[in-house]
Motif scaffolding. Structure first.
Motif, mmCIF file in Angstrom:
data_model
loop_
_atom_site.group_PDB
_atom_site.id
_atom_site.type_symbol
_atom_site.label_atom_id
_atom_site.label_comp_id
_atom_site.label_asym_id
_atom_site.label_seq_id
_atom_site.Cartn_x
_atom_site.Cartn_y
_atom_site.Cartn_z
ATOM 1 N N UNK B 1 0.834 -1.203 0.000
ATOM 2 C CA UNK B 1 0.000 0.000 0.000
ATOM 3 C C UNK B 1 0.869 1.254 0.000
ATOM 4 N N UNK B 29 8.328 -3.467 12.153
ATOM 5 C CA UNK B 29 7.400 -3.220 11.038
ATOM 6 C C UNK B 29 7.803 -4.035 9.816
ATOM 7 N N UNK B 33 5.686 -6.847 7.857
ATOM 8 C CA UNK B 33 5.357 -6.729 6.434
ATOM 9 C C UNK B 33 6.041 -7.808 5.598
ATOM 10 N N UNK B 99 -12.173 -5.278 6.618
ATOM 11 C CA UNK B 99 -11.421 -4.127 6.107
ATOM 12 C C UNK B 99 -9.915 -4.370 6.140
ATOM 13 N N UNK B 100 -9.471 -5.374 6.899
ATOM 14 C CA UNK B 100 -8.029 -5.560 7.067
ATOM 15 C C UNK B 100 -7.445 -4.602 8.096
ATOM 16 N N UNK B 101 -8.265 -3.673 8.578
ATOM 17 C CA UNK B 101 -7.799 -2.733 9.598
ATOM 18 C C UNK B 101 -7.900 -3.352 10.981
ATOM 19 N N UNK B 102 -7.444 -2.599 11.976
ATOM 20 C CA UNK B 102 -7.482 -3.127 13.339
ATOM 21 C C UNK B 102 -7.472 -1.974 14.324
ATOM 22 N N UNK B 103 -8.099 -2.197 15.464
ATOM 23 C CA UNK B 103 -7.907 -1.276 16.585
ATOM 24 C C UNK B 103 -7.133 -2.027 17.643
ATOM 25 N N UNK B 104 -5.974 -1.489 17.960
ATOM 26 C CA UNK B 104 -5.066 -2.164 18.875
ATOM 27 C C UNK B 104 -5.115 -1.405 20.194
ATOM 28 N N UNK B 107 -2.442 -1.529 24.653
ATOM 29 C CA UNK B 107 -1.477 -0.581 25.207
ATOM 30 C C UNK B 107 -2.086 0.301 26.294
ATOM 31 N N UNK B 108 -3.384 0.607 26.130
ATOM 32 C CA UNK B 108 -4.076 1.466 27.112
ATOM 33 C C UNK B 108 -3.846 0.952 28.525
ATOM 34 N N UNK B 127 4.911 -3.062 21.847
ATOM 35 C CA UNK B 127 4.526 -2.990 20.450
ATOM 36 C C UNK B 127 3.210 -3.727 20.249
ATOM 37 N N UNK B 128 2.250 -3.053 19.630
ATOM 38 C CA UNK B 128 0.963 -3.662 19.315
ATOM 39 C C UNK B 128 1.032 -4.249 17.914
ATOM 40 N N UNK B 130 -1.132 -6.435 14.827
ATOM 41 C CA UNK B 130 -2.424 -6.904 14.338
ATOM 42 C C UNK B 130 -2.253 -8.308 13.775
ATOM 43 N N UNK B 132 -3.548 -9.806 11.342
ATOM 44 C CA UNK B 132 -3.461 -9.826 9.869
ATOM 45 C C UNK B 132 -3.855 -11.159 9.258
#
Lengths: 132, 358
Positions: B1, B29, B33, B99-104, B107-108, B127-128, B130, B132
Protein backbone atom coordinates in the motif's frame (compact mmCIF):
# COMPACT_ATOMS: atom_id res chain seq x y z
CA UNK A 1 5.28 -5.57 0.24
CA UNK A 2 1.81 -4.60 1.36
CA UNK A 3 2.19 -2.13 4.16
CA UNK A 4 -0.65 -0.97 6.36
CA UNK A 5 -1.00 2.64 7.39
CA UNK A 6 -0.53 2.72 11.17
CA UNK A 7 -2.13 5.52 13.18
CA UNK A 8 -1.79 6.44 16.83
CA UNK A 9 -5.00 8.00 18.15
CA UNK A 10 -4.14 9.82 21.34
CA UNK A 11 -5.85 12.04 23.89
CA UNK A 12 -3.41 14.44 25.51
CA UNK A 13 -4.49 16.54 28.44
CA UNK A 14 -7.02 16.10 31.12
CA UNK A 15 -10.46 16.05 29.55
CA UNK A 16 -12.30 12.75 29.81
CA UNK A 17 -14.20 12.79 26.54
CA UNK A 18 -12.99 10.23 24.05
CA UNK A 19 -16.12 9.54 22.05
CA UNK A 20 -14.80 11.55 19.11
CA UNK A 21 -11.43 9.83 19.25
CA UNK A 22 -13.13 6.43 19.27
CA UNK A 23 -15.33 7.32 16.29
CA UNK A 24 -12.25 8.38 14.36
CA UNK A 25 -10.39 5.22 15.43
CA UNK A 26 -13.20 3.03 14.15
CA UNK A 27 -13.51 4.79 10.85
CA UNK A 28 -9.77 4.54 10.26
CA UNK A 29 -9.94 0.83 11.05
CA UNK A 30 -12.84 0.44 8.63
CA UNK A 31 -10.64 2.14 6.04
CA UNK A 32 -8.12 -0.68 6.51
CA UNK A 33 -5.68 1.10 8.80
CA UNK A 34 -4.11 -0.27 11.98
CA UNK A 35 -5.06 2.04 14.81
CA UNK A 36 -3.33 2.10 18.17
CA UNK A 37 -5.58 3.73 20.72
CA UNK A 38 -3.83 4.77 23.90
CA UNK A 39 -6.69 6.02 26.03
CA UNK A 40 -7.23 9.15 28.06
CA UNK A 41 -4.89 11.59 29.75
CA UNK A 42 -1.64 10.88 27.96
CA UNK A 43 1.33 13.14 28.40
CA UNK A 44 3.08 14.38 25.22
CA UNK A 45 6.09 12.29 26.27
CA UNK A 46 3.98 9.12 26.46
CA UNK A 47 2.36 9.89 23.11
CA UNK A 48 5.68 10.40 21.36
CA UNK A 49 7.16 7.28 22.94
CA UNK A 50 4.17 5.25 21.79
CA UNK A 51 4.35 6.75 18.29
CA UNK A 52 7.98 5.71 17.99
CA UNK A 53 7.66 2.22 19.47
CA UNK A 54 4.58 1.54 17.38
CA UNK A 55 6.28 2.92 14.24
CA UNK A 56 3.17 4.82 13.18
CA UNK A 57 2.78 6.92 10.07
CA UNK A 58 0.28 9.28 11.70
CA UNK A 59 -0.39 10.72 15.15
CA UNK A 60 -4.00 11.87 15.49
CA UNK A 61 -4.53 14.03 18.57
CA UNK A 62 -7.91 14.80 20.05
CA UNK A 63 -8.46 17.40 22.69
CA UNK A 64 -11.49 19.13 24.15
CA UNK A 65 -10.03 20.82 27.18
CA UNK A 66 -8.65 23.88 25.43
CA UNK A 67 -5.02 23.02 26.09
CA UNK A 68 -4.28 22.37 22.42
CA UNK A 69 -2.15 25.50 22.03
CA UNK A 70 0.31 24.04 24.49
CA UNK A 71 0.00 20.28 24.01
CA UNK A 72 -0.13 19.95 20.22
CA UNK A 73 3.11 21.90 19.63
CA UNK A 74 4.73 19.97 22.48
CA UNK A 75 4.04 16.70 20.64
CA UNK A 76 5.50 17.95 17.33
CA UNK A 77 8.49 19.37 19.19
CA UNK A 78 9.24 16.07 20.96
CA UNK A 79 8.81 14.13 17.73
CA UNK A 80 11.35 16.44 16.09
CA UNK A 81 13.74 15.93 19.00
CA UNK A 82 13.58 12.19 18.37
CA UNK A 83 14.19 12.66 14.66
CA UNK A 84 10.63 11.64 13.91
CA UNK A 85 9.33 14.80 12.26
CA UNK A 86 8.33 12.69 9.26
CA UNK A 87 5.36 11.35 11.25
CA UNK A 88 2.21 13.15 10.13
CA UNK A 89 0.51 14.94 13.03
CA UNK A 90 -3.16 15.91 12.79
CA UNK A 91 -5.54 17.27 15.40
CA UNK A 92 -9.20 17.25 16.23
CA UNK A 93 -11.64 18.31 18.89
CA UNK A 94 -12.86 21.72 19.92
CA UNK A 95 -10.33 24.04 18.33
CA UNK A 96 -11.15 27.68 17.49
CA UNK A 97 -10.54 28.70 13.86
CA UNK A 98 -8.18 31.45 15.03
CA UNK A 99 -5.83 28.94 16.63
CA UNK A 100 -5.37 26.83 13.52
CA UNK A 101 -2.72 28.95 11.74
CA UNK A 102 -0.51 28.86 14.83
CA UNK A 103 -0.92 25.08 15.20
CA UNK A 104 -0.08 24.61 11.53
CA UNK A 105 3.02 26.75 11.93
CA UNK A 106 4.06 24.34 14.69
CA UNK A 107 3.81 21.31 12.44
CA UNK A 108 0.23 20.15 12.97
CA UNK A 109 -0.63 19.45 9.37
CA UNK A 110 -4.41 19.56 9.59
CA UNK A 111 -7.10 20.28 12.17
CA UNK A 112 -10.49 18.61 11.93
CA UNK A 113 -13.23 20.21 13.98
CA UNK A 114 -16.54 18.79 15.17
CA UNK A 115 -18.77 17.58 12.36
CA UNK A 116 -15.94 16.73 9.98
CA UNK A 117 -17.03 13.69 7.93
CA UNK A 118 -14.76 10.82 8.89
CA UNK A 119 -14.08 10.20 5.21
CA UNK A 120 -12.39 13.62 5.04
CA UNK A 121 -9.88 12.48 7.67
CA UNK A 122 -9.34 9.14 5.92
CA UNK A 123 -8.76 10.89 2.59
CA UNK A 124 -6.37 13.41 4.12
CA UNK A 125 -4.29 10.66 5.70
CA UNK A 126 -4.19 8.60 2.52
CA UNK A 127 -3.13 11.64 0.50
CA UNK A 128 -0.47 12.83 2.91
CA UNK A 129 1.19 9.69 4.19
CA UNK A 130 3.91 8.86 1.74
CA UNK A 131 6.99 6.75 1.77
CA UNK A 132 9.41 7.64 4.48
CA UNK B 1 0.00 0.00 0.00
CA UNK B 2 2.79 2.36 0.87
CA UNK B 3 6.16 2.66 -0.69
CA UNK B 4 8.89 3.51 1.71
CA UNK B 5 12.54 3.16 0.88
CA UNK B 6 14.01 -0.06 2.23
CA UNK B 7 16.52 0.64 4.98
CA UNK B 8 19.91 -0.98 4.91
CA UNK B 9 19.82 -4.23 6.90
CA UNK B 10 23.26 -3.86 8.44
CA UNK B 11 22.59 -0.26 9.41
CA UNK B 12 19.31 -1.16 11.11
CA UNK B 13 20.97 -4.02 13.01
CA UNK B 14 23.76 -1.73 14.21
CA UNK B 15 21.32 0.96 15.33
CA UNK B 16 19.17 -1.58 17.19
CA UNK B 17 22.27 -2.82 19.00
CA UNK B 18 23.13 0.77 19.87
CA UNK B 19 19.76 0.98 21.61
CA UNK B 20 17.95 3.17 19.09
CA UNK B 21 14.23 2.60 19.63
CA UNK B 22 13.20 3.89 16.26
CA UNK B 23 15.41 1.38 14.46
CA UNK B 24 13.93 -1.47 16.50
CA UNK B 25 10.44 -0.20 15.73
CA UNK B 26 11.23 -0.08 12.00
CA UNK B 27 12.66 -3.59 12.15
CA UNK B 28 9.47 -4.91 13.77
CA UNK B 29 7.40 -3.22 11.04
CA UNK B 30 9.58 -4.77 8.36
CA UNK B 31 9.17 -8.19 9.93
CA UNK B 32 5.40 -7.71 10.09
CA UNK B 33 5.36 -6.73 6.43
CA UNK B 34 7.49 -9.78 5.56
CA UNK B 35 10.04 -7.48 3.95
CA UNK B 36 13.23 -9.25 2.86
CA UNK B 37 15.43 -6.47 4.28
CA UNK B 38 13.97 -7.07 7.74
CA UNK B 39 14.70 -10.79 7.63
CA UNK B 40 18.31 -9.97 6.76
CA UNK B 41 18.48 -7.34 9.49
CA UNK B 42 17.18 -9.79 12.10
CA UNK B 43 19.76 -12.36 11.05
CA UNK B 44 22.53 -9.75 11.25
CA UNK B 45 21.26 -8.53 14.60
CA UNK B 46 21.19 -11.99 16.12
CA UNK B 47 24.64 -12.83 14.79
CA UNK B 48 26.24 -9.67 16.09
CA UNK B 49 24.39 -9.50 19.39
CA UNK B 50 26.89 -10.45 22.05
CA UNK B 51 24.11 -11.83 24.20
CA UNK B 52 23.38 -15.45 24.66
CA UNK B 53 20.02 -15.57 22.94
CA UNK B 54 18.78 -17.85 25.68
CA UNK B 55 19.31 -15.07 28.17
CA UNK B 56 15.82 -13.77 27.53
CA UNK B 57 12.70 -15.36 28.85
CA UNK B 58 9.69 -15.41 26.61
CA UNK B 59 6.45 -15.55 28.58
CA UNK B 60 3.16 -16.00 26.77
CA UNK B 61 -0.07 -14.68 28.23
CA UNK B 62 -3.18 -16.11 26.67
CA UNK B 63 -6.83 -16.82 27.46
CA UNK B 64 -10.36 -15.90 26.45
CA UNK B 65 -11.28 -12.26 25.73
CA UNK B 66 -12.09 -10.11 28.73
CA UNK B 67 -10.29 -12.21 31.33
CA UNK B 68 -7.80 -9.44 32.10
CA UNK B 69 -4.72 -10.43 30.12
CA UNK B 70 -3.57 -6.88 29.43
CA UNK B 71 -4.08 -5.78 33.01
CA UNK B 72 -2.12 -8.80 34.21
CA UNK B 73 0.66 -7.96 31.76
CA UNK B 74 0.65 -4.41 33.12
CA UNK B 75 1.26 -5.72 36.62
CA UNK B 76 3.94 -8.15 35.42
CA UNK B 77 5.70 -5.23 33.72
CA UNK B 78 5.64 -3.35 37.03
CA UNK B 79 7.28 -6.21 38.92
CA UNK B 80 9.92 -6.99 36.31
CA UNK B 81 10.76 -3.30 35.83
CA UNK B 82 11.00 -3.00 39.60
CA UNK B 83 13.72 -5.66 39.51
CA UNK B 84 15.58 -3.65 36.90
CA UNK B 85 14.83 -5.95 33.99
CA UNK B 86 14.33 -4.52 30.51
CA UNK B 87 10.91 -5.65 29.34
CA UNK B 88 9.66 -6.03 25.79
CA UNK B 89 5.95 -6.56 25.17
CA UNK B 90 4.23 -7.82 22.04
CA UNK B 91 0.45 -7.42 22.23
CA UNK B 92 -1.55 -9.02 19.45
CA UNK B 93 -5.11 -7.96 18.61
CA UNK B 94 -7.27 -9.22 15.76
CA UNK B 95 -7.45 -7.58 12.35
CA UNK B 96 -10.88 -7.08 10.85
CA UNK B 97 -11.45 -9.78 8.24
CA UNK B 98 -13.56 -7.24 6.32
CA UNK B 99 -11.42 -4.13 6.11
CA UNK B 100 -8.03 -5.56 7.07
CA UNK B 101 -7.80 -2.73 9.60
CA UNK B 102 -7.48 -3.13 13.34
CA UNK B 103 -7.91 -1.28 16.58
CA UNK B 104 -5.07 -2.16 18.88
CA UNK B 105 -6.06 -1.23 22.40
CA UNK B 106 -3.95 -3.39 24.72
CA UNK B 107 -1.48 -0.58 25.21
CA UNK B 108 -4.08 1.47 27.11
CA UNK B 109 -3.92 -0.94 30.02
CA UNK B 110 -0.16 -1.37 29.98
CA UNK B 111 0.99 2.11 30.82
CA UNK B 112 1.07 1.75 34.56
CA UNK B 113 -0.30 4.37 36.87
CA UNK B 114 -0.19 7.95 35.59
CA UNK B 115 2.53 8.84 38.10
CA UNK B 116 4.91 6.09 37.01
CA UNK B 117 5.55 7.51 33.53
CA UNK B 118 7.02 4.11 32.97
CA UNK B 119 6.93 3.92 29.19
CA UNK B 120 9.38 6.75 28.74
CA UNK B 121 12.35 5.42 30.69
CA UNK B 122 13.84 3.22 27.96
CA UNK B 123 13.45 -0.02 29.88
CA UNK B 124 10.10 -0.87 28.38
CA UNK B 125 9.22 -1.37 24.75
CA UNK B 126 5.59 -2.10 23.95
CA UNK B 127 4.53 -2.99 20.45
CA UNK B 128 0.96 -3.66 19.32
CA UNK B 129 0.61 -6.15 16.48
CA UNK B 130 -2.42 -6.90 14.34
CA UNK B 131 -3.08 -10.57 13.62
CA UNK B 132 -3.46 -9.83 9.87
CA UNK B 133 -5.56 -12.83 9.02
CA UNK B 134 -3.57 -15.34 11.01
CA UNK B 135 -5.82 -17.55 13.15
CA UNK B 136 -3.49 -19.05 15.74
CA UNK B 137 -3.66 -16.15 18.21
CA UNK B 138 -0.45 -14.46 17.02
CA UNK B 139 0.54 -12.63 13.85
CA UNK B 140 2.65 -14.36 11.24
CA UNK B 141 5.87 -12.80 12.45
CA UNK B 142 5.36 -12.56 16.20
CA UNK B 143 8.09 -15.10 16.90
CA UNK B 144 10.57 -13.16 14.77
CA UNK B 145 9.54 -9.99 16.57
CA UNK B 146 10.19 -11.73 19.90
CA UNK B 147 13.66 -12.78 18.75
CA UNK B 148 14.37 -9.22 17.67
CA UNK B 149 13.47 -7.96 21.16
CA UNK B 150 15.59 -10.69 22.71
CA UNK B 151 18.61 -9.77 20.58
CA UNK B 152 18.02 -6.08 21.32
CA UNK B 153 18.67 -6.81 24.99
CA UNK B 154 15.25 -7.22 26.54
CA UNK B 155 15.59 -9.85 29.27
CA UNK B 156 11.87 -10.45 29.53
CA UNK B 157 9.61 -10.67 26.50
CA UNK B 158 5.90 -10.81 27.31
CA UNK B 159 3.67 -11.90 24.47
CA UNK B 160 -0.06 -11.33 24.83
CA UNK B 161 -2.16 -13.22 22.31
CA UNK B 162 -5.46 -12.37 20.74
CA UNK B 163 -8.29 -13.37 23.07
CA UNK B 164 -8.61 -17.06 22.41
CA UNK B 165 -11.19 -19.75 22.90
CA UNK B 166 -10.75 -22.96 21.02
CA UNK B 167 -7.61 -23.80 19.17
CA UNK B 168 -5.28 -20.82 19.11
CA UNK B 169 -2.15 -22.60 20.24
CA UNK B 170 0.65 -20.79 18.34
CA UNK B 171 1.87 -19.23 21.57
CA UNK B 172 2.99 -22.65 22.86
CA UNK B 173 5.55 -22.79 20.06
CA UNK B 174 6.92 -19.37 20.81
CA UNK B 175 6.94 -18.95 24.57
CA UNK B 176 9.11 -20.64 27.17
CA UNK B 177 6.21 -20.51 29.60
CA UNK B 178 2.55 -19.99 28.82
CA UNK B 179 0.26 -18.33 31.35
CA UNK B 180 -3.35 -19.21 30.64
CA UNK B 181 -5.69 -16.59 32.07
CA UNK B 182 -9.28 -17.38 32.92
CA UNK B 183 -11.85 -15.89 35.26
CA UNK B 184 -14.79 -17.07 37.33
CA UNK B 185 -17.91 -17.30 35.25
CA UNK B 186 -21.43 -18.53 35.52
CA UNK B 187 -22.32 -21.93 34.20
CA UNK B 188 -19.89 -24.42 32.77
CA UNK B 189 -16.53 -22.86 33.53
CA UNK B 190 -14.37 -25.27 31.63
CA UNK B 191 -16.42 -24.64 28.53
CA UNK B 192 -14.60 -21.34 28.18
CA UNK B 193 -11.33 -23.11 27.52
CA UNK B 194 -11.53 -26.20 25.42
CA UNK B 195 -9.29 -29.09 24.58
CA UNK B 196 -6.12 -27.91 22.96
CA UNK B 197 -6.13 -24.69 24.89
CA UNK B 198 -5.99 -26.57 28.19
CA UNK B 199 -2.92 -28.39 26.96
CA UNK B 200 -0.79 -25.34 26.27
CA UNK B 201 -0.95 -23.75 29.70
CA UNK B 202 2.10 -24.09 31.94
CA UNK B 203 0.61 -21.90 34.62
CA UNK B 204 -3.13 -21.33 35.00
CA UNK B 205 -4.40 -18.09 36.44
CA UNK B 206 -7.94 -17.52 37.64
CA UNK B 207 -8.03 -13.75 37.41
CA UNK B 208 -10.72 -11.47 38.89
CA UNK B 209 -10.60 -13.92 41.79
CA UNK B 210 -12.48 -11.47 44.00
CA UNK B 211 -15.59 -12.45 42.08
CA UNK B 212 -17.94 -15.18 43.11
CA UNK B 213 -17.07 -18.64 41.88
CA UNK B 214 -13.29 -18.26 41.87
CA UNK B 215 -12.65 -21.25 44.11
CA UNK B 216 -15.03 -23.40 42.11
CA UNK B 217 -13.17 -22.41 38.95
CA UNK B 218 -9.84 -23.34 40.56
CA UNK B 219 -11.20 -26.76 41.59
CA UNK B 220 -12.63 -27.43 38.15
CA UNK B 221 -9.38 -26.47 36.47
CA UNK B 222 -7.36 -28.67 38.79
CA UNK B 223 -9.52 -31.69 38.21
CA UNK B 224 -9.58 -31.10 34.45
CA UNK B 225 -5.79 -30.84 34.48
CA UNK B 226 -5.42 -34.06 36.44
CA UNK B 227 -7.64 -35.84 33.95
CA UNK B 228 -5.75 -34.64 30.90
CA UNK B 229 -2.46 -35.40 32.63
CA UNK B 230 -3.33 -39.00 33.41
CA UNK B 231 -4.71 -39.43 29.89
CA UNK B 232 -1.34 -38.32 28.55
CA UNK B 233 0.56 -40.68 30.76
CA UNK B 234 -1.72 -43.60 30.00
CA UNK B 235 -1.62 -43.13 26.25
CA UNK B 236 0.39 -46.09 24.87
CA UNK B 237 2.32 -43.90 22.48
CA UNK B 238 3.04 -41.34 25.16
CA UNK B 239 2.75 -37.60 24.86
CA UNK B 240 4.63 -37.50 21.54
CA UNK B 241 1.68 -39.10 19.79
CA UNK B 242 -0.03 -35.93 18.70
CA UNK B 243 -1.54 -35.23 15.33
CA UNK B 244 0.63 -33.01 13.18
CA UNK B 245 -0.46 -30.94 10.22
CA UNK B 246 1.80 -29.28 7.73
CA UNK B 247 0.41 -25.81 8.27
CA UNK B 248 -0.29 -26.32 11.95
CA UNK B 249 2.32 -28.56 13.49
CA UNK B 250 1.41 -29.59 16.98
CA UNK B 251 2.88 -27.41 19.70
CA UNK B 252 5.74 -28.88 21.67
CA UNK B 253 4.05 -31.31 24.04
CA UNK B 254 4.62 -30.95 27.72
CA UNK B 255 6.61 -33.85 28.98
CA UNK B 256 4.88 -35.89 31.65
CA UNK B 257 8.00 -35.46 33.72
CA UNK B 258 7.18 -31.75 34.02
CA UNK B 259 5.61 -30.56 37.17
CA UNK B 260 1.88 -30.33 36.94
CA UNK B 261 0.76 -26.91 35.85
CA UNK B 262 -0.14 -24.76 38.79
CA UNK B 263 -3.43 -23.00 39.24
CA UNK B 264 -3.18 -19.58 40.86
CA UNK B 265 -5.65 -16.89 41.78
CA UNK B 266 -5.03 -13.23 40.95
CA UNK B 267 -6.83 -9.92 41.00
CA UNK B 268 -4.80 -8.10 38.37
CA UNK B 269 -6.66 -4.84 38.92
CA UNK B 270 -5.19 -4.55 42.43
CA UNK B 271 -2.06 -6.62 41.81
CA UNK B 272 -3.11 -9.31 44.27
CA UNK B 273 -1.45 -12.65 43.54
CA UNK B 274 0.81 -11.29 40.79
CA UNK B 275 3.99 -11.52 42.89
CA UNK B 276 3.20 -15.21 43.46
CA UNK B 277 2.76 -15.68 39.72
CA UNK B 278 6.17 -14.12 39.12
CA UNK B 279 7.71 -16.48 41.71
CA UNK B 280 6.17 -19.47 39.97
CA UNK B 281 7.46 -18.25 36.60
CA UNK B 282 10.94 -17.71 38.06
CA UNK B 283 11.04 -21.21 39.51
CA UNK B 284 9.78 -22.72 36.28
CA UNK B 285 12.36 -20.81 34.27
CA UNK B 286 15.21 -22.00 36.48
CA UNK B 287 14.06 -25.60 36.07
CA UNK B 288 13.66 -25.24 32.31
CA UNK B 289 17.18 -23.90 31.93
CA UNK B 290 18.90 -26.29 34.29
CA UNK B 291 17.24 -29.41 32.97
CA UNK B 292 17.99 -28.72 29.32
CA UNK B 293 14.29 -28.70 28.56
CA UNK B 294 14.52 -25.08 27.47
CA UNK B 295 16.69 -26.03 24.49
CA UNK B 296 14.34 -28.84 23.60
CA UNK B 297 11.31 -26.59 23.81
CA UNK B 298 12.93 -23.90 21.70
CA UNK B 299 14.21 -26.41 19.17
CA UNK B 300 10.70 -27.73 18.68
CA UNK B 301 9.37 -24.20 18.42
CA UNK B 302 11.99 -23.31 15.81
CA UNK B 303 11.14 -26.39 13.75
CA UNK B 304 7.44 -25.63 13.95
CA UNK B 305 8.07 -22.07 12.85
CA UNK B 306 10.24 -23.12 9.93
CA UNK B 307 7.56 -25.56 8.89
CA UNK B 308 4.88 -22.94 9.11
CA UNK B 309 6.99 -20.57 6.98
CA UNK B 310 7.46 -23.36 4.47
CA UNK B 311 3.71 -23.87 4.32
CA UNK B 312 3.22 -20.14 3.70
CA UNK B 313 5.77 -20.31 0.94
CA UNK B 314 4.14 -23.30 -0.74
CA UNK B 315 0.80 -21.51 -0.61
CA UNK B 316 2.50 -18.46 -2.10
CA UNK B 317 3.81 -20.62 -4.96
CA UNK B 318 0.32 -21.95 -5.44
CA UNK B 319 -1.05 -18.45 -5.81
CA UNK B 320 1.67 -17.68 -8.31
CA UNK B 321 0.74 -20.63 -10.54
CA UNK B 322 -0.21 -19.40 -13.97
CA UNK B 323 -3.21 -20.38 -15.98
CA UNK B 324 -5.91 -20.64 -13.35
CA UNK B 325 -5.11 -24.30 -12.65
CA UNK B 326 -6.58 -24.09 -9.16
CA UNK B 327 -9.88 -22.73 -10.47
CA UNK B 328 -10.11 -25.34 -13.20
CA UNK B 329 -9.51 -28.13 -10.71
CA UNK B 330 -12.09 -26.66 -8.34
CA UNK B 331 -14.67 -26.74 -11.18
CA UNK B 332 -13.81 -30.37 -11.84
CA UNK B 333 -14.26 -31.24 -8.18
CA UNK B 334 -17.66 -29.56 -8.12
CA UNK B 335 -18.73 -31.45 -11.26
CA UNK B 336 -17.70 -34.69 -9.60
CA UNK B 337 -14.90 -35.42 -12.07
CA UNK B 338 -12.08 -35.13 -9.58
CA UNK B 339 -11.47 -35.66 -5.88
CA UNK B 340 -9.93 -32.92 -3.75
CA UNK B 341 -7.02 -35.21 -2.87
CA UNK B 342 -6.29 -35.76 -6.56
CA UNK B 343 -6.41 -32.03 -7.15
CA UNK B 344 -3.92 -31.53 -4.33
CA UNK B 345 -1.56 -34.01 -5.98
CA UNK B 346 -1.84 -32.22 -9.33
CA UNK B 347 -1.18 -28.85 -7.69
CA UNK B 348 1.76 -30.22 -5.73
CA UNK B 349 3.29 -31.72 -8.88
CA UNK B 350 2.77 -28.47 -10.70
CA UNK B 351 4.57 -26.51 -7.99
CA UNK B 352 7.43 -29.00 -8.07
CA UNK B 353 7.75 -28.55 -11.80
CA UNK B 354 8.16 -24.84 -11.16
CA UNK B 355 4.71 -23.74 -12.19
CA UNK B 356 4.44 -25.51 -15.55
CA UNK B 357 0.89 -26.34 -16.59
CA UNK B 358 -0.47 -29.66 -15.43
Amino acid sequence: MDRKIRVLVAKPGLDGHDRGAKVVARSLRDAGMEVIYTGLRQSPEQIVQAAIQEDVDVVALSILSGAHMHLFPRVTELLAQKGAEDILVIGGGVIPEDDIPYLKSKGVRAVFGPGTPTQTTVDFIRANVTGR
Amino acid sequence: MLARADPDSGDIAARVLAGEERALARLLSGLEDQSPWAGAALAALRRSSARDSRAARIVGVTGPPGTGKSTLVDKLIGIYRGRGERVGVLAVDPSSPFSGGAILGDRIRMQGSPREARAVDGGLFIRSLASRGRLGGLSRSTSRAARALEAAGFGIVLVETVGIGQSEVDIARLADSVVLVTMPSAGDEIQTIKAGIMEIGDVFVVNKADREGADRMVRQLRSALELSRSALELSPAGPEARPSYAAHPAPPPRSPADDSPLVLKTVAETGEGVAELVEVLDARWAKLRDSGRLEERRRRGALAEARSLLADRVLGELEALEGGLEERLADEIVRGELEAAEAATLLFDSIRRGGARA
